[in-house]
Write an enzyme that holds these catalytic residues in place. Structure first.
Site, PDB file in Angstrom:
ATOM      1  N   GLU A 150      11.380   1.939  21.857  1.00  0.00           N
ATOM      2  CA  GLU A 150      10.578   2.692  20.881  1.00  0.00           C
ATOM      3  C   GLU A 150      10.419   4.101  21.437  1.00  0.00           C
ATOM      4  OE1 GLU A 150       8.724   1.834  17.953  1.00  0.00           O
ATOM      5  OE2 GLU A 150       9.701  -0.113  17.760  1.00  0.00           O
ATOM      6  N   LYS A 178      15.260   1.118  14.321  1.00  0.00           N
ATOM      7  CA  LYS A 178      14.172   0.587  15.150  1.00  0.00           C
ATOM      8  C   LYS A 178      13.238  -0.299  14.335  1.00  0.00           C
ATOM      9  CE  LYS A 178      14.142   4.261  18.636  1.00  0.00           C
ATOM     10  NZ  LYS A 178      13.351   5.346  19.283  1.00  0.00           N
ATOM     11  N   ASN A 180       4.860   9.118  21.306  1.00  0.00           N
ATOM     12  CA  ASN A 180       4.880  10.427  20.651  1.00  0.00           C
ATOM     13  C   ASN A 180       5.786  11.401  21.393  1.00  0.00           C
ATOM     14  OD1 ASN A 180       3.002   9.708  18.462  1.00  0.00           O
ATOM     15  ND2 ASN A 180       1.565   9.418  20.150  1.00  0.00           N
ATOM     16  N   CYS A 181       5.345  12.623  21.702  1.00  0.00           N
ATOM     17  CA  CYS A 181       6.213  13.635  22.315  1.00  0.00           C
ATOM     18  C   CYS A 181       6.196  13.515  23.837  1.00  0.00           C
ATOM     19  CB  CYS A 181       5.751  15.044  21.948  1.00  0.00           C
ATOM     20  SG  CYS A 181       5.756  15.418  20.195  1.00  0.00           S
TER      21      CYS A 181
END
Length: 322
Positions: free
Chosen positions: A126, A147, A167-168
């Site tokens: 992920e 995914k 996230n980032c």
């Protein structure tokens, strides 16, 4: 308590630093690489500084953890069901960190996990925005869909799981301030996405690894999405640029781009820049990481579950580039 964990890493992994370097605790108690070094020789690293950092991370869990890595040429083959089953049988937790081109190969991993029947937790690849919440455009849209298909297969088979939405990552966005084609943070001008108001979330790769490892046997993360939303690392693009300007003591020229303009830029961009622009569009213009609340029935937030983690901050990280 002994937990045995298999970390699956095959092919090109954009988030390679996420769970690597990890460690293997060998039967004689010596720590060794959990990935194949360039010379192909498996060697010990008990004196290397990073080993002790990882060990500290593991010891803080008050668990004895044995980390093993499945590598196609060493222990198992993702495309060989028999060897994959053999590699999975001795472990309790499987963490997948395959590259984006191997995402659908995880169906083979799911089949092996189902056959073995003793896996207590599976973490599929992920390590980004929540694929069930985001609405990206191509080419990211297809990646999200792949995914999501893996998620649905895991759920259909009843495999205990945790999805990690980190996230980032610091390393992908911050060294260039999310500027396509750049190799360093801007000093003169900056491509500014929309009005710069939607919030994004940033996490250092080592912290993503820490939260992931902490979740392996936590009943609060079972069959849920683990969202990494550390409060000090939530920034709008406008706030991020202002922070960088403050650090370098200079106001950058802003090159504002509208939604229509960035969509055209995506069409015209090289493959490498296209990925960055599509991701930036989804995150900094559409706000896909923060435009929803976490549903407690299906998700939990990592910094709330593990307040003892002293996570790295964006503000500290940017200092190295000043």
């Amino acid at each position: 308590m002994l937990i045995s964990i298999l970390v699956l890493k095959v092919g090109i992994v954009e988030m390679g630093a996420l769970l690597m370097p990890a460690v293997v605790l060998t039967p004689d108690g010596t720590l060794a690489h959990a990935f194949p070094p360039p010379d192909g020789k498996f060697h010990y690293d008990s004196d290397e500084p990073w080993v002790h950092l990882i060990v500290d991370c593991l010891l803080c869990m008050k668990l004895v953890i044995f980390l093993a890595l499945l590598i196609a040429r060493l222990r198992g083959d993702l495309h060989d069901h028999e060897s994959l089953v053999k590699a999975i049988k001795p472990v309790d937790v499987v963490i997948s960190a395959v590259g984006r081109t191997e995402v659908e190969d995880q169906f083979k991993l799911i089949a092996a996990i189902k056959e073995v029947g003793n896996i207590k937790r599976f973490f599929p690849t992920e390590y980004g925005s929540n694929v069930d919440a985001g609405h990206p455009i191509e080419p990211a849209k297809s990646g999200y869909a792949r995914k999501a298909k893996i998620r649905r297969a895991i759920e259909a088979e009843g495999i205990p799981h945790t999805y990690v939405s980190c996230n980032c990552s610091f390393g992908f966005f911050l060294p260039t301030m999310a500027q396509p084609g750049a190799t360093a943070p801007p000093r003169e001008n900056i491509l500014f996405y929309g009005d710069g108001q939607p919030k994004a979330i940033f996490n250092k790769e080592e912290d993503i690894a820490t939260y992931t490892i902490k979740a392996v046997d936590d009943p609060r993360t079972l069959n849920k999405t683990l969202y990494l939303r550390p409060p000090k690392n939530i920034y709008s693009f406008k706030e991020l640029v202002a922070l960088w300007e403050k650090k370098i003591g200079k106001t950058l020229e802003k090159i504002y781009v509208t939604e229509d303009q960035i969509l055209q830029m995506i069409q015209d961009a090289s493959n490498e820049d296209k990925i960055m622009l599509v991701v930036n569009f989804s995150i900094f213009m559409k706000g896909e990481q923060t435009n929803f609340e976490i549903d407690p029935s299906s998700g939990v937030e990592a910094s709330e579950l593990y307040p003892d983690v002293d996570y790295a901050t964006v503000e500290e990280y940017l200092d190295q580039f000043v």
